[in-house]
Write an enzyme that holds these catalytic residues in place. Structure first.
Site, short mmCIF file in Angstrom:
data_model
loop_
_atom_site.label_atom_id
_atom_site.label_comp_id
_atom_site.label_asym_id
_atom_site.label_seq_id
_atom_site.Cartn_x
_atom_site.Cartn_y
_atom_site.Cartn_z
N ASP A 201 67.10 35.60 55.05
CA ASP A 201 66.93 34.28 54.46
C ASP A 201 68.06 33.40 54.97
O ASP A 201 69.07 33.89 55.46
CB ASP A 201 66.95 34.37 52.92
CG ASP A 201 66.29 33.16 52.26
OD1 ASP A 201 65.13 33.29 51.83
OD2 ASP A 201 66.93 32.09 52.20
N LEU B 97 39.15 32.12 32.60
CA LEU B 97 38.34 31.28 31.72
C LEU B 97 39.13 30.95 30.46
O LEU B 97 38.54 30.75 29.40
CB LEU B 97 37.03 32.00 31.37
CG LEU B 97 36.01 32.12 32.50
CD1 LEU B 97 34.75 32.84 32.03
CD2 LEU B 97 35.62 30.74 33.06
N GLU C 285 48.83 36.61 51.13
CA GLU C 285 49.18 37.32 49.90
C GLU C 285 48.32 36.80 48.75
O GLU C 285 47.98 35.63 48.70
CB GLU C 285 50.68 37.16 49.60
CG GLU C 285 51.18 35.73 49.44
CD GLU C 285 51.13 35.21 48.04
OE1 GLU C 285 51.06 36.03 47.12
OE2 GLU C 285 51.14 33.97 47.88
N LYS D 49 42.48 32.85 51.71
CA LYS D 49 43.52 32.54 50.73
C LYS D 49 43.25 31.20 50.05
O LYS D 49 43.29 31.08 48.82
CB LYS D 49 44.88 32.54 51.44
CG LYS D 49 46.01 31.93 50.68
CD LYS D 49 46.46 32.81 49.54
CE LYS D 49 47.47 32.08 48.70
NZ LYS D 49 48.45 32.89 48.09
N VAL E 90 57.51 35.87 47.41
CA VAL E 90 56.60 36.61 48.31
C VAL E 90 57.38 37.55 49.22
O VAL E 90 57.06 38.73 49.34
CB VAL E 90 55.75 35.61 49.14
CG1 VAL E 90 54.88 36.36 50.14
CG2 VAL E 90 54.88 34.76 48.22
N LYS F 179 53.74 29.89 33.37
CA LYS F 179 53.02 30.97 32.67
C LYS F 179 54.07 31.93 32.15
O LYS F 179 55.22 31.89 32.60
CB LYS F 179 52.02 31.66 33.60
CG LYS F 179 52.64 32.45 34.73
CD LYS F 179 51.54 33.16 35.49
CE LYS F 179 52.09 34.15 36.47
NZ LYS F 179 51.03 34.85 37.20
N GLY G 112 43.27 25.59 28.41
CA GLY G 112 44.65 25.32 28.04
C GLY G 112 45.12 23.96 28.52
O GLY G 112 44.34 23.00 28.54
N CYS H 221 51.72 28.03 43.69
CA CYS H 221 50.58 28.12 44.63
C CYS H 221 49.47 27.11 44.36
O CYS H 221 49.12 26.32 45.23
CB CYS H 221 49.97 29.51 44.56
SG CYS H 221 50.86 30.70 45.54
C1 UDX Z 1 48.20 32.38 41.77
C2 UDX Z 1 47.07 33.32 42.21
O1 UDX Z 1 46.55 33.99 41.06
C3 UDX Z 1 47.57 34.31 43.25
O2 UDX Z 1 46.50 35.10 43.72
C4 UDX Z 1 48.18 33.54 44.41
O3 UDX Z 1 48.69 34.43 45.38
C5 UDX Z 1 49.29 32.61 43.92
O4 UDX Z 1 48.77 31.74 42.91
P1 UDX Z 1 50.25 32.49 40.10
O5 UDX Z 1 50.50 31.08 40.48
O6 UDX Z 1 51.41 33.42 40.06
O7 UDX Z 1 49.18 33.14 41.09
O8 UDX Z 1 49.64 32.51 38.62
P2 UDX Z 1 48.23 32.71 37.91
O9 UDX Z 1 48.33 33.85 37.00
O10 UDX Z 1 47.11 32.73 38.86
O11 UDX Z 1 48.17 31.40 36.99
C6 UDX Z 1 48.27 30.11 37.57
C7 UDX Z 1 48.16 29.05 36.50
O12 UDX Z 1 46.85 28.99 35.97
C8 UDX Z 1 49.10 29.24 35.31
O13 UDX Z 1 49.69 27.99 35.00
C9 UDX Z 1 48.18 29.70 34.20
O14 UDX Z 1 48.65 29.32 32.92
C10 UDX Z 1 46.89 28.98 34.55
N1 UDX Z 1 45.70 29.65 34.04
C11 UDX Z 1 45.34 30.87 34.51
C12 UDX Z 1 44.92 29.03 33.08
O15 UDX Z 1 45.22 27.92 32.64
N2 UDX Z 1 43.80 29.66 32.63
C13 UDX Z 1 43.41 30.88 33.10
O16 UDX Z 1 42.37 31.39 32.64
C14 UDX Z 1 44.21 31.50 34.06
#
Ligand code: UDX
Length: 463
Positions: A68, A283, A184, A237, A49, A353, A286, A293
């Site tokens: 930091d 949607l 954020e 948030k 961040v 991811k 998985g 987060c």
């Molecule tokens: C998330 C939020 O999207 C972001 O707005 C916030 O600031 C921080 O947390 P992030 O953790 O980087 O971001 O990843 P994101 O793309 O949201 O995916 C989170 C997890 O959900 C991943 O493990 C992903 O595989 C899973 N996911 C996402 C699913 O299983 N299915 C989906 O349809 C979408």
């Protein structure tokens, strides 16, 4: 609640008078030097961040010092070596070296700063509440910084934190320093783009001047700024993340019902998402969500509600479904293989991811631990994952290609939908495996192709 929109009218007027395209006119008009005074900003925290925030503010024309407490991290950044993988970040940092510096020294960061951005992490404590010790450590160092115009918190914090920080600043004689919450919403892998092209910029403040200042430093970014009180901004948030997680757990539950009844979640999710009231995002069924987060923020919101006397039943269910989803996959493999003892299983993809090296709360960690506990040998492949020198990874073998990881295995689980998996020669893979069973935990492979190659293909939510 008020809304400040970037002036589209002015952009159109310029485009009409100069003959420039709308995008070019917008860029011209939003060149920071033309629309705002560059500010001097101290950013505390050089992780995902903080680095993205610092680099993007520098890109907007501000002077930024990122501070930091980890010497190695700062040393690398000072040498132009970005310690995390985030697409576009290294380029952004390299492009802005004249306006962006890194330091361990609080004075170097704060003494000339007008605004201090707090971007430190807030991991869960043993009780599941957010650990605010790093946030408070920063606030402590600011208690003599009466010259600041504003302290802005970007870290995800429980509702009420801003009020407590406000009181602490007041007690330290810093009543003149403004306070704002500016959460954020950037996702890893797309964070730079998310920062520069946000759906919204949320600003929580008690006074208009501080709200205006935070909105102003974002000038050059095309997105609506939504101003509200501090507590509401803190809640936006947590609520946004909770709703995203709810969508994921919901679709995973529908997938499980699809599997039991003969429906196919891919068709179901696609058609459900075409309803404009529901939307197509989040949607994808998985193995559940992970990351820095969602797991931590869901716990923090759950505990925030409990501490206020409210039992957040829906959120509890969302968390539990997510936990079960990973265990169900292991259970499924166990029944398919007739037990897991002495089997060899490949995990394809390890990060939470694709597009990131981040392993925080990655479902692969639970899968590897469960498989090892069941007596399986675990082989794995991932192009970027930064693995801990700790269990379960010390008991697994890592390979440089999916095919190597698959060699001699009884089954494989696709854990992360890395694009590289589309290039695997499954016709070859079927011959290097001991038994050709594949559990496609992200529904990214082509079942017919895999079956034609000789695999037993198991998808998520495919009856
Ligand atoms: C998330 C939020 O999207 C972001 O707005 C916030 O600031 C921080 O947390 P992030 O953790 O980087 O971001 O990843 P994101 O793309 O949201 O995916 C989170 C997890 O959900 C991943 O493990 C992903 O595989 C899973 N996911 C996402 C699913 O299983 N299915 C989906 O349809 C979408």
């Amino acid at each position: 609640m008020t809304q400040h929109k970037a002036s589209k009218q002015a952009i159109r007027a310029r485009a009409a008078s100069t003959g420039e395209s709308y995008t070019r006119a917008r860029r011209r008009l939003t060149t920071p030097s033309q629309t705002q005074r560059p500010r001097t900003i101290a950013v505390f925290g050089a992780s995902y961040v903080g680095l993205v925030t610092g680099a993007c503010f520098a890109e907007l024309g501000h002077h930024v010092v990122v501070r930091d407490i980890q010497p190695e991290k700062i040393r690398r950044l000072q040498n132009g070596d970005v310690p995390i993988y985030e697409p576009g970040l290294s380029e952004l940092i390299a492009r802005n070296t004249d306006r962006l510096t890194f330091t361990l020294d609080v004075h170097e960061a704060v003494d000339n700063a007008e605004i201090c951005y707090v971007c430190v992490d807030t991991p869960p404590t043993a009780s599941g509440d957010a650990d605010l010790s790093r946030v408070w450590a920063v606030i402590e160092t600011l208690k003599t910084a009466a010259h600041l115009t504003a302290v802005v918190v970007k870290s995800t914090v429980p509702v009420g934190t801003g009020s407590r920080i406000r009181a602490a600043l007041d007690d330290a004689g810093l009543a003149n320093v403004g306070y704002a919450a500016n959460p954020e919403f950037t996702a890893e892998g797309t964070a730079v783009n998310d920062f520069l092209h946000p759906d919204r910029i949320v600003v929580g403040a008690w006074d208009g001047a501080t709200a205006d200042l935070v909105a102003e430093v974002h000038q050059g970014i095309d997105g609506p700024t939504v101003v509200m009180d501090v507590a509401s901004a803190e809640m936006v948030k947590l609520a946004s993340n909770a709703l995203l997680m709810t969508k994921i757990s919901f679709i995973n539950e529908i997938a499980n019902v699809c599997q039991a009844t003969g429906a196919d979640i891919t068709h179901v999710a696609k058609a459900v998402g075409l309803d404009h009231r529901l939307g197509p995002h989040f949607l994808k069924a998985g193995l559940g969500y992970g990351g820095s987060c969602f797991p931590k923020d869901s716990l923090a919101l759950k505990q925030l509600a409990s501490n206020s006397g409210y039992h957040f039943q829906l959120l509890n269910a969302v968390i539990e479904v997510n936990e079960l989803q990973k265990r169900r996959a292991v259970q499924r493999l166990k029944s398919e293989l007739g037990g897991l003892t002495n089997t060899r299983i490949a995990l394809l993809g390890l990060t939470f991811k694709p597009g990131t090296d981040d392993m925080r709360e990655a479902p692969s960690t639970v899968l590897a631990s469960r498989l090892l506990a069941e007596g399986a040998e675990v082989r794995c492949w991932d192009p970027l994952a930064r693995l801990d020198d700790a269990e379960p990874w010390t008991s697994t073998s890592r390979h440089t290609s999916p095919l190597d990881a698959l060699t001699g295995t009884d089954a494989a689980i696709v854990v992360t939908e890395w694009p590289e998996l589309q290039d695997v020669s499954w016709d070859r893979a079927v011959h290097v495996m001991r038994r050709a069973v594949i559990l496609d935990g992200r529904n990214v492979l082509e079942p017919d192709k895999l079956r034609a190659a000789g695999f037993t293909y198991l998808g998520i939510g495919k009856g």
